[in-house]
Enzyme design. Structure first.
Site, PDB file in Angstrom:
ATOM      1  N   GLN A   1     -27.246 -11.243   2.153  1.00  0.00           N
ATOM      2  CA  GLN A   1     -26.952 -12.667   1.909  1.00  0.00           C
ATOM      3  C   GLN A   1     -27.950 -13.245   0.902  1.00  0.00           C
ATOM      4  OE1 GLN A   1     -27.250 -13.362   6.217  1.00  0.00           O
ATOM      5  NE2 GLN A   1     -25.304 -14.437   6.136  1.00  0.00           N
TER       6      GLN A   1
ATOM      7  N   GLU B   1     -26.978 -28.654   9.458  1.00  0.00           N
ATOM      8  CA  GLU B   1     -27.798 -27.829  10.343  1.00  0.00           C
ATOM      9  C   GLU B   1     -29.238 -27.857   9.822  1.00  0.00           C
ATOM     10  OE1 GLU B   1     -28.190 -23.229  11.960  1.00  0.00           O
ATOM     11  OE2 GLU B   1     -27.684 -23.634   9.880  1.00  0.00           O
TER      12      GLU B   1
ATOM     13  N   ASP C   1     -24.305 -25.423   6.427  1.00  0.00           N
ATOM     14  CA  ASP C   1     -25.135 -24.358   6.982  1.00  0.00           C
ATOM     15  C   ASP C   1     -26.543 -24.382   6.380  1.00  0.00           C
ATOM     16  OD1 ASP C   1     -24.952 -21.784   8.567  1.00  0.00           O
ATOM     17  OD2 ASP C   1     -25.602 -20.941   6.653  1.00  0.00           O
TER      18      ASP C   1
ATOM     19  N   ASP D   1     -29.851 -15.537  -1.613  1.00  0.00           N
ATOM     20  CA  ASP D   1     -29.887 -17.004  -1.751  1.00  0.00           C
ATOM     21  C   ASP D   1     -29.479 -17.439  -3.153  1.00  0.00           C
ATOM     22  OD1 ASP D   1     -31.094 -16.806   0.767  1.00  0.00           O
ATOM     23  OD2 ASP D   1     -32.446 -18.478   0.354  1.00  0.00           O
TER      24      ASP D   1
ATOM     25  N   ARG E   1     -19.531 -28.867   7.969  1.00  0.00           N
ATOM     26  CA  ARG E   1     -20.758 -28.577   8.707  1.00  0.00           C
ATOM     27  C   ARG E   1     -21.570 -27.746   7.716  1.00  0.00           C
ATOM     28  NH1 ARG E   1     -23.578 -23.658   9.938  1.00  0.00           N
ATOM     29  NH2 ARG E   1     -24.738 -23.931  11.844  1.00  0.00           N
TER      30      ARG E   1
HETATM   31  C1  NOJ Z   1     -26.698 -20.556  10.484  1.00  0.00           C
HETATM   32  C2  NOJ Z   1     -25.463 -20.114  11.186  1.00  0.00           C
HETATM   33  O1  NOJ Z   1     -25.262 -20.943  12.309  1.00  0.00           O
HETATM   34  C3  NOJ Z   1     -25.650 -18.669  11.558  1.00  0.00           C
HETATM   35  O2  NOJ Z   1     -24.617 -18.225  12.394  1.00  0.00           O
HETATM   36  C4  NOJ Z   1     -25.759 -17.852  10.307  1.00  0.00           C
HETATM   37  O3  NOJ Z   1     -26.070 -16.514  10.646  1.00  0.00           O
HETATM   38  C5  NOJ Z   1     -26.859 -18.372   9.376  1.00  0.00           C
HETATM   39  N1  NOJ Z   1     -26.855 -19.800   9.257  1.00  0.00           N
HETATM   40  C6  NOJ Z   1     -26.722 -17.793   7.995  1.00  0.00           C
HETATM   41  O4  NOJ Z   1     -25.604 -18.310   7.353  1.00  0.00           O
END
Ligand code: NOJ
Length: 556
Positions: free
Chosen positions: A173, A247, A205, A175, A203
């Site tokens: 993943q 989040e 992330d 950045d 939402r």
């Molecule tokens: C937060 C998400 O809630 C989680 O499930 C995810 O693995 C990470 N961000 C990375 O996107």
């Protein structure tokens, strides 16, 4: 402010329900949930009373992080359906008064995203500058990784360019670099695209990581919050009443900055991770103190903003903001076996097993959730008391298929069990014992209770809009709080301990012309001339009481 304002700032009194399409309802019986199945279940969600659906990532994915590693920001995972099927879901939801938001995961892409495949080939490849690179050997960053079971550095070496790329999450993943204006434009375009498809917002992330400019070119981009403000303004221009639920698992003071301070022009809502963690500490200790403190410590936010409250989500139940001793207390109470813990900071269990299935305690917790100031967020299956499957890896334990019936595959799919996207919960919390069909018919079920809480929450705008006070009373195990908005006020009293308590309360500004009307049972409690009353609470008891003045026109 008037009662009709609750329709403008709809998110302040919303009930949000999070689900993953792949594990909710499978309509073509290939073992994978799909949009068509979700559309078929929209009346169930409407009957439950939710007003906002949060869809976990439904985009094409590299499948390293259960959809949070996206290979095409504008696509739909073909296993779930098509763009057309998604639009049908959104329309079906909207028709029932439910808005739909979705995960916006733009801190990173999948390693398989065409941008990264190009970027990693050479330093002057197109899209190279979409990501964050360093050419010198990185220092030890093992203390910064989010998934310590899988990673020990936030930098990964890339052979073809001889550089390292940044990844706060899995190495699959990488950045994105938000200091690059082309990346910022793409993010806005992604938002615009899904808003045009009918979403009411996102939402968002991993917001602090998304706005982090480590390793980027900061001279042309001094203030990441300016970018956040721009995204919020863009959303507002594209969609009336659009929201971003962020989040941000940071201390409250830093969350205030992500709201945009007093202006409130950045994130619309944020999860209150601190209150959630304090709730578990309070439950472990049968002492309401930590929760009360966390709620009182919330910074003042603009009327346009809102806290999102929750008990459980799709990740580990993170306890990272507690001290080591506090976390050990919560582990001892709710997940003593190391196999129940993950990353050294959280629990991979759902709430009912943590409470040994005690129905009194479970109901008390949800009564508390819906009576706290803020917007409650449910994770699918909480309404029926689903448990986890401890056999599944890490966080996946709590992401088992929704349990609709006691039939094969819990009614989630008619595919052979081996083809299911994920195995079901087994044992005492499996579909045989916990399912929608049984609970729908039972007025005493958890599901029926949750519907009542949702209805009452929606009828009490004080909870979403009002000021919050903790009321003085003598018992450590009890939280008595008051939410007041306009001419309405409501008191909620919760006993986090097993012993019955009698709770004396004094309500300022009230006298014997007022009374307390119980909103969950048929009961009325008079107040004396000094606004005093004594309330009886069972062990793990809870009461919601509306303060009613003589001659009030409030509907009870
Ligand atoms: C937060 C998400 O809630 C989680 O499930 C995810 O693995 C990470 N961000 C990375 O996107």
């Amino acid at each position: 402010m008037r009662i009709t304002d609750t329709s403008d700032l709809w998110w302040k009194t919303a009930v949000v329900y999070c689900l993953d399409v792949q594990t909710f309802m499978d309509w073509d019986d290939d073992g994978m949930g799909d949009f068509t199945g979700l559309a078929q279940r929209m009346d169930y969600l409407h009957d439950l009373g939710i007003t906002c659906l949060w869809l976990m990532p439904f985009y094409p994915t590299g499948d390293r992080d259960d959809g949070y590693d996206i290979t095409d920001f504008f696509g739909v995972d073909p296993r779930l359906g098509t763009h057309g099927d998604l639009v049908e879901v959104i329309r079906t939801a909207n028709d029932r008064g439910i808005r739909v938001i979705a995960d916006l995961v733009v801190n990173h892409t999948s390693i398989q995203h065409p941008w990264f495949r190009s970027a990693r080939r050479s330093k002057d490849a197109p899209f190279h500058d979409f990501y964050v690179w360093r050419s010198d050997e990185p220092p030890d960053t093992s203390d910064q990784v989010v998934f310590p079971d899988a990673e020990n550095s936030i930098w990964e070496f890339n052979e073809p360019t001889g550089e390292w790329y940044l990844h706060h999450f899995y190495k699959e993943q990488p950045d994105l670099d938000v200091t690059n204006p082309k990346v910022r434009d793409e993010v806005a375009k992604v938002m615009g695209f899904w808003l045009q498809m009918g979403l009411s917002g996102f939402r968002m992330d991993a917001v602090p990581f998304f706005l982090d400019t480590v390793g980027g070119d900061q001279k042309d981009f001094p203030d990441p919050h300016e970018f956040m403000r721009a995204l919020r303004a863009f959303l507002g221009r594209r969609v009336h009443g659009g929201v971003i639920l962020g989040e941000v698992n940071l201390p409250h003071a830093q969350q205030a900055v992500f709201f945009g301070g007093p202006e409130g022009d950045e994130l619309t809502m944020q999860f209150d991770f601190l209150a959630m963690q304090a709730l578990y500490l309070s439950m472990a200790r049968a002492d309401a103190g930590p929760l009360a403190k966390a709620l009182l410590d919330r910074p003042e936010v603009s009327p346009d903003n809102q806290w999102a409250t929750f008990v459980r989500n799709h990740d580990e139940l993170t306890l990272d903001k507690l001290s080591d001793e506090e976390r050990a207390e919560v582990f001892a109470a709710f997940g003593p076996d190391p196999s129940m813990q993950v990353y050294g900071r959280g629990l991979r269990r759902r709430l009912p097993p943590m409470l040994d299935g005690d129905p009194r305690r479970l109901r008390m917790v949800y009564s508390l959730l819906f009576s706290l100031p803020g917007t409650p967020v449910l994770f699918y299956g909480e309404e029926i008391g689903m448990g986890e499957n401890p056999e599944l890896e890490g966080r996946m334990a709590v992401r088992t298929p929704m349990q609709w019936t006691d039939g094969p595959n819990g009614g989630f799919s008619q595919a052979p069990p081996r083809k299911l996207r994920r195995p079901l919960t087994t044992g005492g919390y499996g579909p045989e014992f916990v399912n929608v069909a049984d609970q729908r018919r039972d007025p005493e079920s958890l599901l029926s209770f949750m519907k009542l809480l949702i209805r009452r929450y929606r009828e009490c705008p004080e909870l979403g809009w009002g000021g919050f006070e903790v009321l003085d009373q003598p018992h450590a195990s009890v939280l008595a709080h008051l939410c007041r908005w306009e001419d309405g006020a409501m008191v909620a009293v919760h006993n986090l301990g097993p012993e019955p308590q009698t709770v004396p309360l004094t309500l300022e500004g009230c006298d014997s012309s007022h009374r307390l009307e119980d909103l969950l049972q048929e009961r009325s409690t008079p107040l004396d001339e000094k606004g005093r009353a004594e309330l009886a609470l069972e062990g793990y008891g809870y009461r919601w009481l509306r303060v009613v003045a003589e001659g009030s026109r409030r509907l009870l």
